[in-house]
Design an enzyme around this catalytic site. Sequence first.
Site, PDB file in Angstrom:
ATOM      1  CB  VAL A  90      52.203  43.000  48.917  1.00 33.68           C
ATOM      2  CG1 VAL A  90      52.788  44.355  49.290  1.00 33.68           C
ATOM      3  CG2 VAL A  90      50.842  43.165  48.265  1.00 33.68           C
TER       4      VAL A  90
ATOM      5  NE  ARG B 187      44.052  30.757  41.035  1.00 34.79           N
ATOM      6  CZ  ARG B 187      45.043  30.135  40.375  1.00 34.79           C
ATOM      7  NH1 ARG B 187      45.717  29.157  40.961  1.00 34.79           N
ATOM      8  NH2 ARG B 187      45.367  30.500  39.166  1.00 34.79           N
TER       9      ARG B 187
ATOM     10  CD  GLU C 140      40.419  42.304  43.591  1.00 38.54           C
ATOM     11  OE1 GLU C 140      40.508  41.135  44.012  1.00 38.54           O
ATOM     12  OE2 GLU C 140      40.629  42.635  42.409  1.00 38.54           O
ATOM     13  CG  ASP C 141      43.751  40.197  45.772  1.00 42.28           C
ATOM     14  OD1 ASP C 141      43.169  40.959  44.979  1.00 42.28           O
ATOM     15  OD2 ASP C 141      44.604  39.378  45.400  1.00 42.28           O
TER      16      ASP C 141
ATOM     17  CG  ASP D 130      48.108  47.218  40.838  1.00 44.49           C
ATOM     18  OD1 ASP D 130      48.832  47.924  41.545  1.00 44.49           O
ATOM     19  OD2 ASP D 130      48.494  46.704  39.774  1.00 44.49           O
TER      20      ASP D 130
HETATM   21  P1  IMP Z   1      44.049  45.626  38.905  1.00 45.65           P
HETATM   22  O1  IMP Z   1      43.085  45.125  37.880  1.00 45.65           O
HETATM   23  O2  IMP Z   1      45.282  46.211  38.285  1.00 45.65           O
HETATM   24  O3  IMP Z   1      43.449  46.548  39.934  1.00 45.65           O
HETATM   25  O4  IMP Z   1      44.632  44.362  39.603  1.00 45.65           O
HETATM   26  C1  IMP Z   1      44.068  43.775  40.617  1.00 45.65           C
HETATM   27  C2  IMP Z   1      44.661  42.405  40.808  1.00 45.65           C
HETATM   28  O5  IMP Z   1      46.069  42.355  40.522  1.00 45.65           O
HETATM   29  C3  IMP Z   1      44.536  42.009  42.239  1.00 45.65           C
HETATM   30  O6  IMP Z   1      43.341  41.339  42.455  1.00 45.65           O
HETATM   31  C4  IMP Z   1      45.718  41.096  42.434  1.00 45.65           C
HETATM   32  O7  IMP Z   1      45.341  39.787  42.131  1.00 45.65           O
HETATM   33  C5  IMP Z   1      46.732  41.551  41.441  1.00 45.65           C
HETATM   34  N1  IMP Z   1      47.774  42.343  42.123  1.00 45.65           N
HETATM   35  C6  IMP Z   1      47.897  43.679  42.168  1.00 45.65           C
HETATM   36  N2  IMP Z   1      48.934  44.061  42.917  1.00 45.65           N
HETATM   37  C7  IMP Z   1      49.493  42.921  43.373  1.00 45.65           C
HETATM   38  C8  IMP Z   1      50.614  42.646  44.245  1.00 45.65           C
HETATM   39  O8  IMP Z   1      51.305  43.535  44.766  1.00 45.65           O
HETATM   40  N3  IMP Z   1      50.863  41.337  44.508  1.00 45.65           N
HETATM   41  C9  IMP Z   1      50.124  40.333  43.959  1.00 45.65           C
HETATM   42  N4  IMP Z   1      49.068  40.536  43.168  1.00 45.65           N
HETATM   43  C10 IMP Z   1      48.752  41.820  42.872  1.00 45.65           C
HETATM   44 MG    MG Z   2      43.079  39.259  42.095  1.00 41.88          MG
END
Ligand code: IMP
Ligand code: MG
Length: 180
Positions: free
Chosen positions: A154, A44, A100-101, A104
């Site tokens: 964040v 979302r 994507e937001d 990470d």
């Molecule tokens: P990844 O699969 O670890 O790259 O995670 C990506 C997802 O983790 C993002 O789409 C976010 O929804 C969530 N996410 C990563 N860092 C944060 C943060 O600092 N705050 C809130 N959601 C995060």
């Molecule tokens: Mg996400």
Amino acid sequence: MQRPYVIDEMISAKSIAARIESLSREIRDEFSGTNKLVVVGLLRGSFVFIADLVRELDLPVEVDFLEASSYGDGMESSREVRILKDLRGAIEDRDVLVVEDIVDTGFTLHHVTGLLASRNPARMKTIALLDKPSRREVDIQADWIGFSIQDEFVVGYGIDYAQRNRNLAYIGKVRFTGET
Ligand code: IMP
Ligand code: MG
């Protein structure tokens, strides 16, 4: 029970708007001549970003959504990505922009782009509002990035902490207060 926390502003609504303006010019140039760009928002967290981005994009666009889950309700990625809601439309032979937001660990974007690439889009590019390069565990990078940030948790501008704070107009970092 939620640990008490405050939110310190990190990126103002104004800077986000200015960045989106310049990013949308780059995206428009990249996809100029497209007869249809399917903008895929990852739910979302990207819903505010995608809303602002498509309104700046001077291109014929369609909007679709996909929901992947790697986080539970906490602050740590589970590293296991599940598709909770798939696209409504087909993307074969289409130009696709994945929105994507935050990138990470990179697991989510890696999984989603792998899935969508298997459907043979004409061209697929990715954009992330935020990037946390120091957290990366999978070797992947978005084609466009709004802001590169330190390893901070964040919220705001669509991004949540345990489903809260998505409605902030700016991006702020979570700082815990009081006893732990
Ligand atoms: P990844 O699969 O670890 O790259 O995670 C990506 C997802 O983790 C993002 O789409 C976010 O929804 C969530 N996410 C990563 N860092 C944060 C943060 O600092 N705050 C809130 N959601 C995060
Ligand atoms: Mg996400």
